[in-house]
Write a protein that holds these residues in place. Structure first.
Motif, PDB file in Angstrom:
ATOM      1  N   ALA A 254       0.976  -1.405  -0.167  1.00 29.72           N
ATOM      2  CA  ALA A 254       0.352   0.029  -0.044  1.00 29.72           C
ATOM      3  C   ALA A 254       0.923   1.021  -0.553  1.00 29.72           C
ATOM      4  O   ALA A 254       0.820   1.710  -0.462  1.00 29.72           O
ATOM      5  CB  ALA A 254      -1.115  -0.063   1.142  1.00 29.72           C
ATOM      6  N   GLU A 263      -2.377   3.762  -7.447  1.00 27.13           N
ATOM      7  CA  GLU A 263      -2.918   2.972  -6.674  1.00 27.13           C
ATOM      8  C   GLU A 263      -4.882   2.268  -7.634  1.00 27.13           C
ATOM      9  O   GLU A 263      -5.818   2.289  -7.306  1.00 27.13           O
ATOM     10  CB  GLU A 263      -3.901   3.865  -5.155  1.00 27.13           C
ATOM     11  CG  GLU A 263      -3.110   3.987  -4.434  1.00 27.13           C
ATOM     12  CD  GLU A 263      -3.463   4.992  -3.051  1.00 27.13           C
ATOM     13  OE1 GLU A 263      -2.839   4.757  -2.099  1.00 27.13           O
ATOM     14  OE2 GLU A 263      -3.417   6.168  -3.635  1.00 27.13           O
ATOM     15  N   SER A 285      -7.368   4.700  -1.261  1.00 28.79           N
ATOM     16  CA  SER A 285      -5.876   3.853  -1.208  1.00 28.79           C
ATOM     17  C   SER A 285      -6.559   2.638  -1.818  1.00 28.79           C
ATOM     18  O   SER A 285      -7.907   2.083  -2.237  1.00 28.79           O
ATOM     19  CB  SER A 285      -6.582   3.120   0.313  1.00 28.79           C
ATOM     20  OG  SER A 285      -6.043   1.845   0.718  1.00 28.79           O
ATOM     21  N   TRP A 287      -5.983  -0.311  -1.129  1.00 32.54           N
ATOM     22  CA  TRP A 287      -6.598  -1.979  -0.181  1.00 32.54           C
ATOM     23  C   TRP A 287      -7.737  -2.462   0.532  1.00 32.54           C
ATOM     24  O   TRP A 287      -8.546  -0.999   0.706  1.00 32.54           O
ATOM     25  CB  TRP A 287      -5.523  -1.880   1.049  1.00 32.54           C
ATOM     26  CG  TRP A 287      -5.325  -3.204   2.150  1.00 32.54           C
ATOM     27  CD1 TRP A 287      -5.981  -4.147   1.991  1.00 32.54           C
ATOM     28  CD2 TRP A 287      -4.753  -3.356   3.037  1.00 32.54           C
ATOM     29  NE1 TRP A 287      -6.004  -5.463   2.530  1.00 32.54           N
ATOM     30  CE2 TRP A 287      -5.107  -4.468   3.501  1.00 32.54           C
ATOM     31  CE3 TRP A 287      -3.494  -2.550   3.879  1.00 32.54           C
ATOM     32  CZ2 TRP A 287      -4.746  -5.384   4.655  1.00 32.54           C
ATOM     33  CZ3 TRP A 287      -3.647  -3.208   5.069  1.00 32.54           C
ATOM     34  CH2 TRP A 287      -3.294  -4.233   5.488  1.00 32.54           C
TER      35      TRP A 287
END
Length: 369
Positions: A254, A263, A285, A287
């Protein structure tokens, strides 16, 4: 005048009687809240006045998952009146085995061994049992199952990998170039890899283009550097997703994706912590999903199993803790920042389990409150 004196004397006598009655009543109450009453039904092992000593030894470390696991075990043990010492070798095999063998010569009553992946751990556990000590292991060598009386616990690794990978397949329609972050040698990783290989075989549109993995005190840093190097090899459109089989991998990935402005590459991970939740909730993000079991709960459940062993009660040979999927979409809909405590408001049953919490364990906890 005499009448007033008589009245005063009578009142004083009554007051004295009430005071004495109150004192006697207070003594009964005190006795009623003493050990003989509150510890009724608790195994004698825990009522003879001797404080039991427990050692928790974990091979891997340097990550929040380890910290949460150790905290869960320590808090649960202390709630039961135990003295609990914890140790993490931060991935150093020699230190891990030294810690076990040194502890053998000390007066510990029970052990929780975490991530003992090699055959030497099996021998260590045999030594512990031969000394008459109780043992519970977590994510350790499956051959420990051959040691009588030991319980092997784990997260449901097959479910963890399946939850994360099913989401990856769904979001990519089964077509994606993947970087695989995984390290061999740990039983949990072996189980997760088996699911991964099965998913690849069933989805020919998924292509593994890179892989990296190392278990060390600085795993996240090494992973960040490795992923940064990968991104130079795979420009936009050439890498779609990262499957991280450990949150220490996901954290490093990340960071690398954020720093590179990449990203659009999405991370599907395993395990969760406060630091992980903070990153997943961050707007933009990479993730997007992580499958997890509350690591603090794992430590607590392991301690309960150990308590039952110390009590001489029957315990299972193996026990798997149920996994959940934590998605970015759900977290970002929350009106308040989500952490490991209030995650239960979003994920039903998170961090909660009555597994092995016998009535006498509850009684013991109430006694030591």
């Amino acid at each position: 005048m005499k009448r007033n004196i008589f009245k005063s004397t009578l009142v004083s006598a009554l007051a004295a009687t009430l005071l004495l009655t109150g004192c006697a009543s207070g003594e009964e109450t005190k006795q009623a809240s003493g050990k003989k009453v509150t510890l009724e039904g608790v195994p004698e092992k825990f009522t003879n006045g001797d404080q039991l000593k427990i050692k928790v030894i974990r091979k891997i470390g340097g990550d929040d998952h380890t910290a949460q696991f150790l905290a869960g075990a320590k808090e649960e043990g202390e709630a039961l009146g135990f003295k609990v010492d914890v140790f993490t070798a931060n991935g150093d095999t020699a230190k891990f085995h030294d810690a076990i063998n040194q502890s053998l010569d000390q007066d510990y009553d029970g052990f929780i061994i975490s991530h003992g992946d090699d055959e030497a751990t099996v021998n260590d556990v045999k030594k512990i049992v031969e000394k008459g000590k109780s043992v519970v292991t977590f994510d350790s060598n499956p051959n420990i199952a051959n040691v009588k009386g030991v319980t092997l616990t784990s997260q449901d690794d097959e479910a963890l990998a399946t939850l994360a990978l099913d989401q990856l397949v769904k979001n990519t329609n089964g077509k994606a170039n993947i970087a695989y972050l995984w390290v061999d040698g740990f039983p949990a990783m072996v189980r997760r890899n088996k699911v991964y290989q099965d998913v690849l075989s069933k989805n020919p549109g998924l292509k593994e283009v890179e892989r990296f993995g190392v278990a060390a005190a600085d795993t996240s840093v090494q992973t960040q550097n490795a992923v940064a190097a990968m991104l130079n090899k795979y420009p936009k459109g050439k890498l779609d997703a990262i499957f991280a089989t450990w949150d220490a991998f996901a954290i490093g990935a990340a960071r690398a994706l954020k720093e590179a402005g990449r990203e659009e590459v999405k991370i599907y991970g395993i395990d969760v912590s406060n630091a992980d939740l903070q990153e997943i909730q961050r707007k933009g993000s990479a993730w997007t999903n992580t499958a997890a079991v509350d690591p603090k709960l794992i430590g607590a459940v392991d301690m309960r199993i150990l308590a039952k062993k110390l009590a001489g009660e029957e315990t299972p040979q193996t026990f798997d803790l149920e996994a959940s999927l934590v998605s970015q979409d759900i977290l970002q809909k929350s009106k308040e920042p989500v952490n490991m405590v209030n995650l239960a408001k979003i994920i039903p049953g998170w961090g909660q389990s009555t597994a092995f919490e016998e009535d006498w364990i509850k009684t013991l906890k109430n006694h030591y409150k």
